[in-house]
Write a protein that holds these residues in place. Structure first.
Motif, PDB file in Angstrom:
ATOM      1  N   ARG A   1      26.163  11.571   6.203  1.00  0.00           N
ATOM      2  CA  ARG A   1      25.647  10.281   5.740  1.00  0.00           C
ATOM      3  C   ARG A   1      25.379  10.287   4.245  1.00  0.00           C
ATOM      4  O   ARG A   1      25.295   9.234   3.619  1.00  0.00           O
ATOM      5  N   VAL A   2      25.189  11.466   3.688  1.00  0.00           N
ATOM      6  CA  VAL A   2      24.883  11.581   2.261  1.00  0.00           C
ATOM      7  C   VAL A   2      25.894  12.509   1.622  1.00  0.00           C
ATOM      8  O   VAL A   2      26.188  13.584   2.149  1.00  0.00           O
ATOM      9  N   ALA A   3      26.443  12.104   0.479  1.00  0.00           N
ATOM     10  CA  ALA A   3      27.378  12.944  -0.268  1.00  0.00           C
ATOM     11  C   ALA A   3      26.646  13.597  -1.433  1.00  0.00           C
ATOM     12  O   ALA A   3      25.856  12.943  -2.128  1.00  0.00           O
ATOM     13  N   TYR A   4      26.877  14.878  -1.615  1.00  0.00           N
ATOM     14  CA  TYR A   4      26.214  15.620  -2.682  1.00  0.00           C
ATOM     15  C   TYR A   4      27.230  16.033  -3.741  1.00  0.00           C
ATOM     16  O   TYR A   4      28.411  16.231  -3.455  1.00  0.00           O
ATOM     17  N   PRO A   5      26.777  16.165  -4.973  1.00  0.00           N
ATOM     18  CA  PRO A   5      27.699  16.637  -6.013  1.00  0.00           C
ATOM     19  C   PRO A   5      28.092  18.090  -5.761  1.00  0.00           C
ATOM     20  O   PRO A   5      27.336  18.845  -5.142  1.00  0.00           O
ATOM     21  N   LYS A   6      29.272  18.448  -6.197  1.00  0.00           N
ATOM     22  CA  LYS A   6      29.763  19.798  -5.985  1.00  0.00           C
ATOM     23  C   LYS A   6      28.974  20.811  -6.794  1.00  0.00           C
ATOM     24  O   LYS A   6      28.562  20.553  -7.930  1.00  0.00           O
TER      25      LYS A   6
END
Length: 444
Positions: free
Chosen positions: A433-438
């Motif tokens: 549900r949440v995308a995080y930076p690499k």
């Protein structure tokens, strides 16, 4: 109302969970049957019946008692049936029965059958199920006839034919159960027995997809990538194990040293092949040297082929791991073999399987070691043998406490059903549900 709700709950179970439940049900039924007085030559505990049933259904072969002197003919028949069900797969039997009765098989049942046979495609599963039973019946009939030429003269017609049938079923299904106290050590100078039984468990360990592919393609060029990897990998491991065991044990008076040169070669080949999850032994496993024992543990952990009666992480998994490691050092994102490329998905799958497998083995060794007073080397061998559903033993199983036996049963069950199958419903795929930076980490 309760029954309807129970049926709805069963339908909602993911296929791997339902498959595991079916295996547990058969194990429970086997435990009940082996606990009956009619099945016992001498009284055994409920735990012994449960351990034997689990070992038979998971086609492992580890035992805490001698089957021949502990169980009656009825008990031996129960063990043979459990081996056949566990080796060829519950869903294969169910599918064949439904087809015989003229009942069509729906999509949910086909999905479960797909999980059982290790096939990603639902197409052709029923044809594969028919192939499995056909190959099994033909191979077991041939094996029984060959073994009868040795067992009937030694034990008479009735008992000799039963010994031939039982050991053929056990061999083809890679179970390793034997009706002799010393497994096949009494026949290590009989090449007909050793080589025919070895042929049975090599055939069963290749995998039915490979056997069907060979029958259909009849040409190396037309074989699938899986079949090519299995044939090359199996041949390499058989030859490697044969050469190393022969070299390491050639002068050991307790194993190969007391045999003629020709019998040493046959016994060395047999021991190399049996580590591929068959579980029979024609020499004393406990008397083998440390280097040979370590080699056997590696071979047991690798095991046989997918859609086969063998266990372990599988030959193709080991090959993909090696190819991925080679590609990493060459700084490649993909790697190819036999004109076909493999990528990240295959690597992730085999890494997950290997990680879970190593975790199960390591955790089991740790838990059993809490109350274990014997050799850790022997205990490690026993756990690896249980996970690979091999059944070879250095004697540690007989000395396990009740909690230790239950843990070994768990390891055998996981080794048969498959770490990824059990992990399927523990880690269901879901969209984050949440995308995080690499991020970046440093390895090595």
């Amino acid at each position: 109302m309760g029954r309807a709700a129970s049926r709805r709950s069963m339908r909602r179970l993911p296929p791997p969970a339902l498959l595991a439940l079916m295996y547990l049900t058969v194990i429970a039924m086997g435990t009940v049957l082996l606990s009956l007085p009619v099945a016992q030559e001498v009284p055994v505990s409920l735990l012994t019946a449960f351990f034997t049933s689990t070992s038979a259904v998971t086609v492992t072969g580890l035992v805490t008692v001698d089957p021949a002197s502990t169980f009656t003919l009825f008990g031996e028949i129960v063990i043979a049936v459990l081996i056949q069900i566990g080796g060829l797969g519950l869903m294969t039997f169910a599918a064949f029965l439904l087809l015989t009765l003229g009942i069509s098989i729906g999509m949910p049942q086909r999905v479960i059958l797909s999980e059982e046979l290790g096939s990603a495609s639902l197409e052709g599963l029923m044809r594969l199920a028919k192939l499995i039973l056909t190959v099994a019946l033909v191979a077991e009939a041939a094996g029984t006839a060959i073994l009868a030429t040795e067992f009937v003269p030694d034990h008479g017609w009735a008992h000799g034919l039963w010994l031939s049938l039982f050991h053929t079923i056990s061999a083809f299904n890679n179970a390793g159960f034997a009706l002799f106290p010393d497994s096949l050590m009494g026949y290590n100078t009989h090449p007909v027995v050793s080589l025919s039984i070895a042929a049975m468990f090599i055939l069963g360990g290749l995998g039915f997809v490979v056997l069907g592919d060979i029958a259909q393609a009849r040409s190396w060029l037309r074989l699938s990538l899986h079949s090519k990897l299995m044939l090359v990998g199996t041949a390499f491991l058989l030859i490697l194990g044969f050469v190393l065991i022969a070299l390491l044990e050639w002068s050991n008076p307790l194993t190969l040293g007391g045999l003629s040169p020709a019998d040493r070669l046959v016994a060395a080949f047999f021991q190399s092949a049996t580590t591929r999850t068959a579980g029979f032994n024609s020499i004393d496993i406990g008397a083998m040297g440390n280097a040979s024992t370590v080699l056997m543990m590696v071979l047991m952990f690798i095991g046989g082929g997918s859609t086969s009666t063998a266990g372990g992480i599988k030959v193709t998994t080991a090959i993909v791991l090696l190819l991925a490691t080679r590609a990493f050092f060459r700084q490649r994102q993909e790697f190819a073999i036999f004109g076909r490329s493999l990528g990240l998905v295959e690597v992730m799958k085999v890494m997950a399987l290997t990680t879970v497998s190593l975790g199960v083995v390591a955790l089991s060794i740790f838990l059993i070691a809490i109350h274990w007073q014997g050799s850790m080397f022997d205990l490690t061998f026993e756990v690896v043998s249980a996970f690979g559903t091999v059944g070879l033993s250095r004697g540690a199983t007989y000395d396990l406490t009740a909690p230790g036996q239950i843990l070994i049963c768990f390891v055998m069950f996981v080794g048969r059903v498959g770490p990824l199958t059990l992990g399927f419903f523990l880690a269901m795929a879901a969209q984050p549900r949440v995308a995080y930076p690499k991020g970046q980490i440093y390895l090595g």
